[in-house]
Scaffold this motif. Structure first.
Motif, short mmCIF file in Angstrom:
data_model
loop_
_atom_site.label_atom_id
_atom_site.label_comp_id
_atom_site.label_asym_id
_atom_site.label_seq_id
_atom_site.Cartn_x
_atom_site.Cartn_y
_atom_site.Cartn_z
N THR A 71 11.42 2.27 -9.08
CA THR A 71 11.62 1.06 -8.87
C THR A 71 12.02 1.49 -7.04
OG1 THR A 71 12.85 0.49 -10.13
CG2 THR A 71 13.39 -0.82 -8.41
N PHE A 72 10.97 0.72 -5.97
CA PHE A 72 11.38 0.26 -4.86
C PHE A 72 11.74 -0.56 -4.24
CE2 PHE A 72 7.87 2.87 -7.11
CZ PHE A 72 8.18 3.93 -5.57
N GLN A 106 7.80 11.16 -0.54
CA GLN A 106 7.07 11.93 0.31
C GLN A 106 5.54 11.29 0.20
OE1 GLN A 106 7.35 14.35 2.38
NE2 GLN A 106 5.29 14.96 2.86
N ASN A 107 4.64 10.79 -0.89
CA ASN A 107 3.64 9.74 -1.09
C ASN A 107 3.81 8.84 -0.01
OD1 ASN A 107 2.40 12.15 -3.06
ND2 ASN A 107 1.75 10.24 -4.35
N LEU A 108 4.59 8.42 0.30
CA LEU A 108 5.25 6.74 0.56
C LEU A 108 5.16 7.66 2.08
CD1 LEU A 108 7.73 3.97 -0.04
CD2 LEU A 108 7.58 5.62 2.37
N ILE A 109 5.61 8.48 3.03
CA ILE A 109 5.70 9.25 4.30
C ILE A 109 4.40 9.30 4.21
CG2 ILE A 109 6.73 10.72 6.09
CD1 ILE A 109 9.29 9.45 4.57
N VAL A 110 3.87 9.95 3.56
CA VAL A 110 2.07 10.53 4.08
C VAL A 110 1.99 9.35 4.26
CG1 VAL A 110 0.89 11.69 3.43
CG2 VAL A 110 2.70 12.90 3.66
N ALA A 111 1.47 8.67 3.24
CA ALA A 111 0.75 6.83 3.55
C ALA A 111 1.24 6.59 4.94
CB ALA A 111 0.98 6.09 2.43
N VAL A 151 15.19 16.06 -13.20
CA VAL A 151 14.20 15.57 -13.45
C VAL A 151 13.44 14.26 -12.38
CG1 VAL A 151 13.20 14.74 -15.29
CG2 VAL A 151 14.28 16.20 -16.13
N LEU A 152 14.99 13.26 -12.71
CA LEU A 152 14.43 11.77 -12.41
C LEU A 152 14.50 12.02 -10.18
CD1 LEU A 152 14.97 8.79 -11.75
CD2 LEU A 152 17.35 9.00 -11.37
N HIS A 153 15.06 13.30 -9.72
CA HIS A 153 14.80 13.34 -8.84
C HIS A 153 13.65 14.23 -7.84
CE1 HIS A 153 18.94 12.21 -8.03
NE2 HIS A 153 18.62 11.46 -7.10
N SER A 154 12.93 15.26 -8.73
CA SER A 154 11.43 15.43 -8.66
C SER A 154 10.43 14.20 -8.59
CB SER A 154 11.46 16.47 -9.85
OG SER A 154 11.41 16.09 -11.35
N ALA A 155 10.73 13.38 -9.56
CA ALA A 155 9.57 12.25 -9.15
C ALA A 155 10.37 11.44 -8.17
CB ALA A 155 9.64 11.68 -10.79
N LEU A 156 11.68 10.66 -7.89
CA LEU A 156 11.87 10.39 -7.15
C LEU A 156 11.30 10.68 -5.43
CD1 LEU A 156 14.99 8.38 -7.94
CD2 LEU A 156 12.61 7.97 -8.54
N PHE A 157 11.29 12.17 -5.30
CA PHE A 157 11.28 12.91 -3.79
C PHE A 157 9.61 12.92 -3.85
CE2 PHE A 157 15.43 15.08 -4.00
CZ PHE A 157 16.04 14.35 -3.66
N ALA A 158 9.20 13.18 -5.57
CA ALA A 158 7.25 13.10 -4.37
C ALA A 158 7.01 11.49 -4.65
CB ALA A 158 6.35 13.49 -6.26
N ALA A 159 7.22 11.05 -4.88
CA ALA A 159 7.13 9.66 -4.60
C ALA A 159 7.64 8.95 -3.60
CB ALA A 159 7.85 8.32 -5.29
N ARG A 163 1.11 -1.04 -0.02
CA ARG A 163 -0.14 0.02 0.57
C ARG A 163 1.17 1.21 0.01
NH1 ARG A 163 -5.27 0.46 3.62
NH2 ARG A 163 -5.68 2.02 2.20
N LEU A 164 2.20 1.04 0.73
CA LEU A 164 3.27 2.52 0.46
C LEU A 164 3.18 3.02 -0.66
CD1 LEU A 164 5.11 1.89 3.91
CD2 LEU A 164 3.06 3.98 3.80
N VAL A 165 3.75 1.68 -1.44
CA VAL A 165 4.47 1.60 -2.72
C VAL A 165 3.03 1.84 -3.33
CG1 VAL A 165 4.98 0.13 -4.61
CG2 VAL A 165 6.74 0.20 -2.58
N PHE A 166 2.35 1.43 -3.14
CA PHE A 166 1.59 2.27 -4.38
C PHE A 166 1.07 3.70 -4.42
CE2 PHE A 166 -3.55 3.19 -4.41
CZ PHE A 166 -3.70 2.80 -6.16
N ALA A 167 0.95 3.98 -3.06
CA ALA A 167 0.61 5.41 -2.89
C ALA A 167 1.71 6.29 -2.62
CB ALA A 167 0.94 6.21 -1.15
N ALA A 168 3.01 5.67 -3.29
CA ALA A 168 4.06 6.62 -3.96
C ALA A 168 4.28 6.33 -5.25
CB ALA A 168 5.81 5.45 -3.89
N THR A 169 3.58 5.42 -5.76
CA THR A 169 3.45 5.59 -7.33
C THR A 169 2.41 6.44 -7.57
OG1 THR A 169 2.05 3.21 -7.14
CG2 THR A 169 4.83 3.52 -7.28
N ARG A 170 1.69 7.19 -6.94
CA ARG A 170 0.23 8.08 -7.46
C ARG A 170 1.70 9.42 -7.42
NH1 ARG A 170 -2.08 4.13 -9.10
NH2 ARG A 170 -0.10 3.00 -8.74
N ALA A 171 2.31 9.63 -6.97
CA ALA A 171 2.70 10.92 -7.92
C ALA A 171 3.46 11.35 -9.17
CB ALA A 171 4.37 10.91 -6.68
#
Length: 219
Positions: free
Chosen positions: A62-63, A147-152, A137-145, A44-52
């Motif tokens: 990749t996780f 943060q989603n994981l942290i909040v989830a 560009v890469l880190h903008s996506a991975l940091f967003a993912a 579920r955490l990874v699901f939330a991360a990949t909604r970024a």
């Protein structure tokens, strides 16, 4: 034409408040119990991360969820010099908050073998060409993912810490997990049931950082 602003498409105020309150109390947790985190919650955490969001919907992530005790023990062993540096830094600083952060981070490094799961958030570079910086560009996506994981995690009652501990033991982690060099690690996120209390995050007031129409030059 669909009215994307239609009232029925908007979250109820109560739901929105829950989401924002979750963000506001997603304090970094560095101490965990030894209770395992079920696989379905990690998923579920990874699901939330990949909604970024990610540039051009590239989804470069990749996780790697590390539960192997030997891998985490090797990780902790390699971090010992850095943990010692942080403890010395804690003794030198007069700032109480920074002293606590240094000590808790050093404790976390030593406790990694008992952390239920440590998630590496990694990804591949996307070659967009000028004027884009591939790494940015890469880190903008991975940091967003991340943060989603942290909040989830907070929403599920789990504690988590947004870290870059991999920078001090990256070769060991790659060898132990089989993560190839072309995948860049952005964050290392320990996750578990918290052994400390959640609480409000400390952030600057909105009035100090929000500018209406024109930058005021004082924030």
């Amino acid at each position: 034409m669909v009215d994307v602003g239609a009232a029925e498409d908007r979250p109820a105020r109560g739901d929105a408040d829950v989401v924002i309150d979750t963000m506001a109390t997603a304090r970094t947790i560095r101490r965990f119990t030894d209770e395992p985190v079920p696989d379905e919650l990690v998923e579920r955490l990874v699901f939330a991360a990949t909604r970024a969001s990610s540039g051009r919907n590239s989804q470069p992530w990749t996780f790697v969820a590390i539960r192997d005790r030997e891998t985490l023990r090797a990780f902790a062993d390699e971090l010992r010099p850095r943990a010692a540096e942080l403890r010395r830094a804690a003794e030198r600083t007069a700032d109480v908050s920074r002293r606590r952060m240094f000590r808790q981070t050093a404790d976390l490094m030593g406790a990694l073998p008992t952390v239920p799961v440590v998630i590496l958030v990694a990804g591949r570079l996307i070659r967009w060409g000028p004027p884009f910086d591939d790494a940015e560009v890469l880190h903008s996506a991975l940091f967003a993912a991340s943060q989603n994981l942290i909040v989830a995690a907070r929403a599920l009652g789990l504690g988590a810490a947004f870290t870059t501990l991999h920078l001090h033991a990256e070769r060991t982690l790659r060898e132990r997990t089989g993560l190839p060099d072309h995948l860049h690690i952005a964050t290392t996120i320990p996750v578990g049931w918290p052994a400390q209390r959640f609480g409000p995050v400390r952030r600057r007031p909105v009035a100090e950082v929000l500018h209406w129409d024109r930058y005021r030059g004082d924030g």
